[in-house]
Design a protein around this motif. Structure first.
Motif, PDB file in Angstrom:
ATOM      1  N   ALA A   1       0.524 -28.636   9.218  1.00 16.23           N
ATOM      2  CA  ALA A   1       0.742 -27.274   8.721  1.00 16.23           C
ATOM      3  C   ALA A   1      -0.379 -26.870   7.765  1.00 16.23           C
ATOM      4  CB  ALA A   1       2.100 -27.171   8.033  1.00 16.23           C
ATOM      5  N   GLN A   2      -0.794 -27.787   6.895  1.00 15.90           N
ATOM      6  CA  GLN A   2      -1.894 -27.499   5.972  1.00 15.90           C
ATOM      7  C   GLN A   2      -3.186 -27.244   6.734  1.00 15.90           C
ATOM      8  OE1 GLN A   2      -2.123 -30.756   3.183  1.00 15.90           O
ATOM      9  NE2 GLN A   2      -0.536 -29.900   1.854  1.00 15.90           N
ATOM     10  N   PHE A   3      -3.412 -28.027   7.786  1.00 12.57           N
ATOM     11  CA  PHE A   3      -4.620 -27.854   8.595  1.00 12.57           C
ATOM     12  C   PHE A   3      -4.643 -26.468   9.241  1.00 12.57           C
ATOM     13  CE2 PHE A   3      -6.348 -27.991  12.947  1.00 12.57           C
ATOM     14  CZ  PHE A   3      -7.684 -28.231  12.659  1.00 12.57           C
ATOM     15  N   ILE A   4      -3.516 -26.067   9.826  1.00 14.34           N
ATOM     16  CA  ILE A   4      -3.467 -24.759  10.490  1.00 14.34           C
ATOM     17  C   ILE A   4      -3.648 -23.636   9.477  1.00 14.34           C
ATOM     18  CG2 ILE A   4      -1.978 -23.166  11.759  1.00 14.34           C
ATOM     19  CD1 ILE A   4      -0.781 -25.561  13.190  1.00 14.34           C
ATOM     20  N   ARG A   5      -2.998 -23.745   8.334  1.00 18.58           N
ATOM     21  CA  ARG A   5      -3.145 -22.701   7.304  1.00 18.58           C
ATOM     22  C   ARG A   5      -4.579 -22.598   6.806  1.00 18.58           C
ATOM     23  NH1 ARG A   5       2.133 -25.042   5.010  1.00 18.58           N
ATOM     24  NH2 ARG A   5       3.740 -23.667   5.890  1.00 18.58           N
ATOM     25  N   GLY A   6      -5.330 -23.686   6.887  1.00 15.89           N
ATOM     26  CA  GLY A   6      -6.706 -23.678   6.415  1.00 15.89           C
ATOM     27  C   GLY A   6      -7.727 -23.375   7.500  1.00 15.89           C
ATOM     28  N   THR A   7      -7.257 -23.104   8.711  1.00 16.32           N
ATOM     29  CA  THR A   7      -8.164 -22.820   9.824  1.00 16.32           C
ATOM     30  C   THR A   7      -8.545 -21.345   9.831  1.00 16.32           C
ATOM     31  OG1 THR A   7      -7.156 -24.570  11.157  1.00 16.32           O
ATOM     32  CG2 THR A   7      -8.458 -22.929  12.327  1.00 16.32           C
ATOM     33  N   MET A   8      -9.832 -21.072   9.956  1.00 13.85           N
ATOM     34  CA  MET A   8     -10.296 -19.682   9.969  1.00 13.85           C
ATOM     35  C   MET A   8      -9.887 -18.983  11.259  1.00 13.85           C
ATOM     36  SD  MET A   8     -14.141 -19.963   8.333  1.00 13.85           S
ATOM     37  CE  MET A   8     -14.331 -18.175   8.408  1.00 13.85           C
ATOM     38  N   VAL A   9      -9.756 -17.675  11.175  1.00 15.65           N
ATOM     39  CA  VAL A   9      -9.405 -16.889  12.360  1.00 15.65           C
ATOM     40  C   VAL A   9     -10.590 -16.866  13.312  1.00 15.65           C
ATOM     41  CG1 VAL A   9      -7.866 -15.458  10.994  1.00 15.65           C
ATOM     42  CG2 VAL A   9     -10.204 -14.699  11.399  1.00 15.65           C
ATOM     43  N   PRO A  10     -10.358 -16.652  14.615  1.00 17.86           N
ATOM     44  CA  PRO A  10     -11.472 -16.571  15.566  1.00 17.86           C
ATOM     45  C   PRO A  10     -12.388 -15.397  15.215  1.00 17.86           C
ATOM     46  CG  PRO A  10      -9.380 -16.843  16.713  1.00 17.86           C
ATOM     47  CD  PRO A  10      -9.054 -16.547  15.283  1.00 17.86           C
TER      48      PRO A  10
ATOM     49  N   THR B   1       5.367 -20.928  -0.779  1.00 16.93           N
ATOM     50  CA  THR B   1       4.832 -19.840  -1.592  1.00 16.93           C
ATOM     51  C   THR B   1       3.435 -19.500  -1.095  1.00 16.93           C
ATOM     52  OG1 THR B   1       6.097 -20.559  -3.536  1.00 16.93           O
ATOM     53  CG2 THR B   1       4.226 -19.086  -3.917  1.00 16.93           C
ATOM     54  N   VAL B   2       3.220 -18.242  -0.762  1.00 17.42           N
ATOM     55  CA  VAL B   2       1.922 -17.811  -0.236  1.00 17.42           C
ATOM     56  C   VAL B   2       0.839 -18.052  -1.289  1.00 17.42           C
ATOM     57  CG1 VAL B   2       0.575 -15.872   0.650  1.00 17.42           C
ATOM     58  CG2 VAL B   2       3.024 -16.064   1.211  1.00 17.42           C
ATOM     59  N   PRO B   3      -0.181 -18.858  -0.961  1.00 15.50           N
ATOM     60  CA  PRO B   3      -1.240 -19.155  -1.941  1.00 15.50           C
ATOM     61  C   PRO B   3      -2.293 -18.053  -1.996  1.00 15.50           C
ATOM     62  CG  PRO B   3      -1.672 -20.329   0.092  1.00 15.50           C
ATOM     63  CD  PRO B   3      -0.342 -19.625   0.285  1.00 15.50           C
ATOM     64  N   GLU B   4      -3.151 -18.136  -2.983  1.00 16.09           N
ATOM     65  CA  GLU B   4      -4.229 -17.156  -3.150  1.00 16.09           C
ATOM     66  C   GLU B   4      -5.089 -17.064  -1.895  1.00 16.09           C
ATOM     67  OE1 GLU B   4      -5.409 -15.115  -5.579  1.00 16.09           O
ATOM     68  OE2 GLU B   4      -3.824 -15.476  -7.057  1.00 16.09           O
ATOM     69  N   ALA B   5      -5.324 -18.208  -1.263  1.00 22.90           N
ATOM     70  CA  ALA B   5      -6.218 -18.244  -0.105  1.00 22.90           C
ATOM     71  C   ALA B   5      -5.672 -17.465   1.087  1.00 22.90           C
ATOM     72  CB  ALA B   5      -6.473 -19.695   0.304  1.00 22.90           C
ATOM     73  N   LEU B   6      -4.352 -17.260   1.131  1.00 24.09           N
ATOM     74  CA  LEU B   6      -3.751 -16.585   2.280  1.00 24.09           C
ATOM     75  C   LEU B   6      -3.138 -15.227   1.929  1.00 24.09           C
ATOM     76  CD1 LEU B   6      -1.894 -19.629   3.941  1.00 24.09           C
ATOM     77  CD2 LEU B   6      -4.134 -18.690   4.528  1.00 24.09           C
ATOM     78  N   GLY B   7      -2.985 -14.945   0.645  1.00 16.57           N
ATOM     79  CA  GLY B   7      -2.312 -13.720   0.235  1.00 16.57           C
ATOM     80  C   GLY B   7      -3.225 -12.515   0.158  1.00 16.57           C
TER      81      GLY B   7
END
Length: 229
Positions: A75-84, A131-137
């Motif tokens: 889950a952490q890996f997917i959340r840290g993966t950049m969009v295409p 909790t939505v982190p800064e990197a994703l919010g």
């Protein structure tokens, strides 16, 4: 459609994951895939699907020294993966720019939504488990999809979660990364963008009808836009 949150038993959230939106959180989706696609039981899906050739007992996916199981790391890996990323060069051509206007005019953007803003950082979701982190919010993304269920005439008749009317509904697939795909639609039966569009009936019938009326030049422009995604 409301789907259960495996990590928050008894709670539900609008489904966003899986072809049927049958999962409401990324972790739930991963846990289910680990079990049903790889046969790996985990704390959220602890029951084996079959005992055939099963030589292990207990939950397969155990926490490591950090207290995280493999589903957590994934889950952490997917959340840290950049969009295409888009093909910026193609996207800026006159043909692709015209194609984007046609995409909107046809009505494709009704479901394939171009822009979404993510939830604010600090927002608590998934039954209080994330909790939505800064990197994703508060991020502006361009998925070209609404992640909701629609009936476009290609459903499989299967109800996974939700009422009976979801049997022939499927999640609108995001179109980002489309240019790297050789097959299209949920069943991968379309070998061209034109065929994929022509298979859109049901709720998308009017958009498909407008596509049929395009000139060859307009179709080329639309495909140029789609191939830039």
């Amino acid at each position: 459609m409301q789907a259960p949150i495996f990590e928050a038993p008894g709670q539900t959230r609008v489904g966003r994951f899986g072809w049927k939106d049958q999962h409401s959180s990324l972790l739930s989706f991963i846990a289910d895939a680990y079990l049903n696609e790889m046969g790996i039981t985990n704390r959220l899906r602890p029951t084996e699907v079959t005992q055939v050739l099963n030589i292990t007992k207990g939950i397969n996916d155990q926490p490591d020294d950090l207290g995280l199981a493999d589903i957590d790391h994934f889950a952490q890996f997917i959340r840290g993966t950049m969009v295409p990323p888009r093909d910026i060069t193609l996207a800026s051509t006159p043909a692709a720019l015209k194609g984007q206007q046609l995409f909107r005019r046809l009505g494709c953007s009704t479901c394939h939504i171009e822009t979404i803003i993510t939830a604010p950082a600090g927002t608590v979701i998934d039954g209080g488990q994330f909790t939505v982190p800064e990197a994703l919010g508060d991020k502006i993304i361009h998925p070209f999809g609404d992640y909701l269920l629609h009936d476009i005439g290609t459903g499989d008749g299967i109800v996974q979660v939700g009422p009976q009317d979801t049997a022939n509904k499927l999640r609108t697939a995001p179109l980002w990364g489309l240019r790297d795909k050789a097959r299209f639609m949920h069943d991968l039966k379309s070998l061209s963008l034109g065929n994929a569009i022509e298979r859109h009936k049901g709720e998308a019938r009017e958009a498909e009808r407008r596509f049929d009326e395009l000139s060859p030049e307009e179709r080329a422009a639309l495909f140029a836009f789609l191939n830039s995604l």
